[in-house]
Design a protein around this motif. Sequence first.
Motif, mmCIF file in Angstrom:
data_model
loop_
_atom_site.group_PDB
_atom_site.id
_atom_site.type_symbol
_atom_site.label_atom_id
_atom_site.label_comp_id
_atom_site.label_asym_id
_atom_site.label_seq_id
_atom_site.Cartn_x
_atom_site.Cartn_y
_atom_site.Cartn_z
ATOM 1 N N THR A 81 1.005 -0.701 -0.356
ATOM 2 C CA THR A 81 -0.028 -0.199 0.191
ATOM 3 C C THR A 81 0.853 0.881 0.198
ATOM 4 O OG1 THR A 81 0.303 -0.115 2.207
ATOM 5 C CG2 THR A 81 -1.732 -0.962 1.684
ATOM 6 N N ASP A 82 0.041 2.588 -0.946
ATOM 7 C CA ASP A 82 1.135 3.439 -1.280
ATOM 8 C C ASP A 82 1.369 4.378 0.560
ATOM 9 O OD1 ASP A 82 1.733 3.278 -3.412
ATOM 10 O OD2 ASP A 82 -0.273 4.452 -4.160
ATOM 11 N N GLU A 83 0.113 4.062 1.848
ATOM 12 C CA GLU A 83 0.077 4.865 2.392
ATOM 13 C C GLU A 83 1.782 3.685 3.306
ATOM 14 O OE1 GLU A 83 -3.379 3.660 4.394
ATOM 15 O OE2 GLU A 83 -2.811 4.513 6.510
ATOM 16 N N MET A 84 1.558 2.898 3.270
ATOM 17 C CA MET A 84 2.723 2.228 4.261
ATOM 18 C C MET A 84 4.072 2.380 3.491
ATOM 19 S SD MET A 84 2.640 0.903 6.750
ATOM 20 C CE MET A 84 1.463 -0.198 7.734
ATOM 21 N N LYS A 85 3.894 2.212 2.256
ATOM 22 C CA LYS A 85 5.096 2.870 1.843
ATOM 23 C C LYS A 85 5.662 4.026 2.642
ATOM 24 C CE LYS A 85 4.513 -0.027 -2.446
ATOM 25 N NZ LYS A 85 5.022 -0.228 -3.943
ATOM 26 N N GLN A 86 4.752 5.015 2.268
ATOM 27 C CA GLN A 86 5.171 6.709 3.260
ATOM 28 C C GLN A 86 5.307 6.616 4.542
ATOM 29 O OE1 GLN A 86 4.973 8.948 0.761
ATOM 30 N NE2 GLN A 86 5.353 10.005 2.553
ATOM 31 N N THR A 87 4.133 5.870 5.013
ATOM 32 C CA THR A 87 4.636 6.058 6.790
ATOM 33 C C THR A 87 5.604 4.959 6.598
ATOM 34 O OG1 THR A 87 2.611 5.572 7.088
ATOM 35 C CG2 THR A 87 4.054 5.110 8.913
ATOM 36 N N SER A 123 15.396 -2.252 11.043
ATOM 37 C CA SER A 123 15.000 -3.134 11.034
ATOM 38 C C SER A 123 13.301 -4.009 11.186
ATOM 39 C CB SER A 123 15.602 -4.336 10.760
ATOM 40 O OG SER A 123 16.123 -5.101 12.145
ATOM 41 N N THR A 124 12.901 -3.782 12.628
ATOM 42 C CA THR A 124 11.883 -3.981 13.746
ATOM 43 C C THR A 124 11.089 -3.184 13.591
ATOM 44 O OG1 THR A 124 13.090 -2.351 15.263
ATOM 45 C CG2 THR A 124 13.200 -5.721 15.507
ATOM 46 N N ASN A 125 10.841 -1.635 13.111
ATOM 47 C CA ASN A 125 10.397 -1.440 12.259
ATOM 48 C C ASN A 125 9.275 -1.707 10.839
ATOM 49 O OD1 ASN A 125 9.004 1.186 14.409
ATOM 50 N ND2 ASN A 125 11.424 0.776 14.736
ATOM 51 N N MET A 126 10.288 -2.068 10.460
ATOM 52 C CA MET A 126 10.019 -2.757 8.738
ATOM 53 C C MET A 126 9.201 -3.732 8.812
ATOM 54 S SD MET A 126 12.839 -1.537 7.030
ATOM 55 C CE MET A 126 12.836 -1.967 5.467
ATOM 56 N N VAL A 127 10.223 -4.644 10.019
ATOM 57 C CA VAL A 127 8.550 -6.126 9.666
ATOM 58 C C VAL A 127 7.957 -5.563 11.056
ATOM 59 C CG1 VAL A 127 8.827 -8.026 11.041
ATOM 60 C CG2 VAL A 127 10.803 -7.312 9.370
ATOM 61 N N VAL A 128 7.492 -4.338 11.591
ATOM 62 C CA VAL A 128 6.372 -4.173 12.070
ATOM 63 C C VAL A 128 4.967 -3.856 11.836
ATOM 64 C CG1 VAL A 128 5.387 -3.156 14.515
ATOM 65 C CG2 VAL A 128 6.796 -4.791 14.663
ATOM 66 N N ASN A 129 5.366 -2.638 10.468
ATOM 67 C CA ASN A 129 4.735 -2.503 9.952
ATOM 68 C C ASN A 129 4.620 -3.123 8.444
ATOM 69 O OD1 ASN A 129 5.558 0.434 11.059
ATOM 70 N ND2 ASN A 129 6.582 1.308 9.077
ATOM 71 N N TYR A 130 5.447 -4.207 8.264
ATOM 72 C CA TYR A 130 4.602 -5.053 7.162
ATOM 73 C C TYR A 130 3.422 -6.390 7.492
ATOM 74 C CZ TYR A 130 4.714 -9.285 3.621
ATOM 75 O OH TYR A 130 4.139 -10.195 3.190
ATOM 76 N N GLU A 133 0.399 -4.219 7.612
ATOM 77 C CA GLU A 133 0.141 -4.024 6.832
ATOM 78 C C GLU A 133 -0.664 -5.409 6.069
ATOM 79 O OE1 GLU A 133 3.074 -4.096 3.362
ATOM 80 O OE2 GLU A 133 1.349 -2.206 2.988
ATOM 81 N N GLN A 134 -0.449 -6.685 7.169
ATOM 82 C CA GLN A 134 -0.914 -7.392 6.444
ATOM 83 C C GLN A 134 -2.123 -7.960 7.369
ATOM 84 O OE1 GLN A 134 0.079 -9.569 4.120
ATOM 85 N NE2 GLN A 134 0.809 -7.614 4.021
ATOM 86 N N GLY A 135 -2.541 -7.043 8.750
ATOM 87 C CA GLY A 135 -3.312 -7.518 9.183
ATOM 88 C C GLY A 135 -3.018 -8.370 9.792
ATOM 89 N N VAL A 136 -2.376 -8.629 10.721
ATOM 90 C CA VAL A 136 -1.663 -9.164 11.920
ATOM 91 C C VAL A 136 -1.093 -7.803 13.042
ATOM 92 C CG1 VAL A 136 0.275 -10.357 13.073
ATOM 93 C CG2 VAL A 136 -0.159 -10.900 10.628
ATOM 94 N N LYS A 137 -1.688 -8.213 14.138
ATOM 95 C CA LYS A 137 -1.707 -7.749 15.125
ATOM 96 C C LYS A 137 0.215 -7.586 15.878
ATOM 97 C CE LYS A 137 -4.041 -6.641 18.902
ATOM 98 N NZ LYS A 137 -5.645 -6.915 19.998
ATOM 99 N N ALA A 138 1.061 -7.204 15.815
ATOM 100 C CA ALA A 138 2.423 -6.968 16.530
ATOM 101 C C ALA A 138 2.463 -6.500 16.779
ATOM 102 C CB ALA A 138 3.121 -6.949 15.125
ATOM 103 N N VAL A 139 3.186 -6.052 18.367
ATOM 104 C CA VAL A 139 3.434 -5.243 19.662
ATOM 105 C C VAL A 139 4.830 -5.261 19.117
ATOM 106 C CG1 VAL A 139 3.117 -4.277 21.695
ATOM 107 C CG2 VAL A 139 1.303 -5.929 20.892
ATOM 108 N N LEU A 140 5.164 -4.171 18.859
ATOM 109 C CA LEU A 140 7.179 -3.777 19.242
ATOM 110 C C LEU A 140 7.314 -3.118 20.381
ATOM 111 C CD1 LEU A 140 9.526 -3.225 17.426
ATOM 112 C CD2 LEU A 140 8.729 -0.646 16.730
#
Length: 438
Positions: A81-87, A123-130, A133-140
Motif C-alpha cells: 500500500t502507498d500508505e505504508m510505503k509513505q509511513t 529492521s524491527t520497525n520495518m517488519v512490524v509495519n509489514y 499491513e498484513q492485518g497481523v496484530k504485532a506489538v513492537l
Amino acid sequence: MKVMKFGGTSVGSPERMKNVASLVTESGEPTFVVLSAMSGTTNSLVEISDYLYKKNPEGANEVINNLERKYMQHAEELYSTDEMKQTTKEFLAGEFDYLRSFTKDLFTSFEEKSIVAQGEIMSTNMVVNYLKEQGVKAVLLNALDFMRTDKNAEPDPQYIKEKLQAILAATPESQIYITQGFICRNAYGEIDNLLRGGSDYTASLIGAAIPAEEIQIWTDIDGMHNNDPRVVEKTEAIRQLNFEEAAELAYFGAKILHPTCVQPAKYAGIPVRLKNTMAPAAEGTIIDNVLVRGKIKAVAAKDNITAIKIKSSRMLLATGFLRKVFEIFESYQTPIDMIATSEVGVSMSIDNSTHLNDIVNELKKYGTVTVDTDMCIICVVGDLDWSNLGFETLATEAMKSIPVRMISYGGSNYNISFLIKEADKQRALQNLSNVLFT
Ligand code: ADP
Ligand code: ASP
Ligand code: MG
C-alpha cells in the motif's frame, strides 16, 4: 511462549522479511521475535563511526547516502500500500537524518553506540509495519526499555526479567511481540550493545526472563554443522548437542551461535533450536541437557590466536609461579584460552592481543618469553570424558601431518584442542572431517 531470533541474512531483503512474517505468524502460538539488523547494515554503521572518529564527515555522508538509497528501495518493494510505503519512508528518513546529525559534532564512543543501534531499530520497525499491513496484530517493544548491562558490562538478568515481565503485563494481549537484538542500555542508562553477533545473546536472555518454552535461532544454514562449512567440504548438520558441547563450539569459532548465547538458556533449562530460514522444514539442531555418550560431534576453529611461552628455572619446584603469571594476564584483562605446563615452563594462548607488548614485558621479569602469532585453535567437541577410550587418539591421528604447537585435553569432559598455525587450518579441519565423520 517461544522466542524466535532472526539474523541479518534472514531479514536481509524484502523477500526475506516477508518470509520472517509468515514464519512468526504460522504457528499461531504466542511468540517473542528478536531481530538483527539487515545483513551488512551494522558493518556500514561501524564504517560511518570510523569515518567520524577520523574526522571525515564526507566519507560518513557517502556511506549514509548509499545506505539510505538501499533502505528506501527496500521499503518500496516490501509494502503493497502507498500508505505504508509513505509511513515507513518517513520513519527511515528520520533515521538517516539522525545519523547525519552526528557528522557535525564531537564524536565519542557514546555517539558510536547510538549509531550502531540504528540497524536493529530500522529492521524491527520495518517488519512490524509489514505485519500491520498484513492485518497481523504485532506489538513492537523497545529493547532499550528492558535490556540492560551492569557496571561490569554484563547483562543484568534480574533487571531484564523484572522490566520485561512488567512490560508484558502492561501490554495489550498480543500473539506477537517484536524487539531488537544486540542493543541495550548500560548501567548508566546510556545506549550500548552486547557486542557483534550479540542478537543471539538477546534472544537467550529474553528466553530466560520470560521464561520461554524454547529459544529458536533462525539463520541461513540448517543448524550446527559438524565442521566449519566456510572452510571444509561436505559438512553435515548435527541433530542434537548438549549445552556444554554447544558452548565449546560457539566459543571456539562456530559462528552460527554467539559464544555467550548458551549460558542463559542453560541455566534456565530452556532448549535452544537452530533453524534455517531458507529451509524451515529442515530439522535443524536442538541444544539441550541430553548428553549422547561416546560420540565426537563437531570441530571448530578460532583464528587470530597468539601463543606465549615462558620458560623459567624458577618454576622448578616453586609455588606461586603460575599465580604471578596469571596475575599479569588478569591485570591487562586478557583471558587465557589454552594452557600447557611442563617442569620449567608454561605455554598459554590468548585471542586478544591488545596488551601483548605490556604482558610480554612483565613476563620477561620471570623468565625467557617466546611469542608465536597468527595461530589458530582447533577444537574437537563431543563426549570426551577421560573414561572413554580411543577418542583423543582418533583426533591426534587426524592431526598427524600438521605441526601442533600445543594440545589441551582434560580441562572439561567435552573437548580436546590443538594450537596450530593459521596457515594449516584448512588442512587440519579437512583431515579431522575425513577421519572423524566419514
Ligand atoms: P546470523 O546473521 O543469522 O546471526 P551468522 O552469520 O552469525 O548468522 O551465522 C551463520 C553462519 O555461521 C553460517 O552461514 C555459516 O557459514 C557459519 N558457520 C560457521 N561454523 C558453523 C558451523 N559449525 N555450523 C553452522 N554454521 C557455521
Ligand atoms: N547486528 C549485529 C551485528 O551485526 C548483531 C547481530 O546481528 O547479532 O553484529
Ligand atoms: Mg550471528
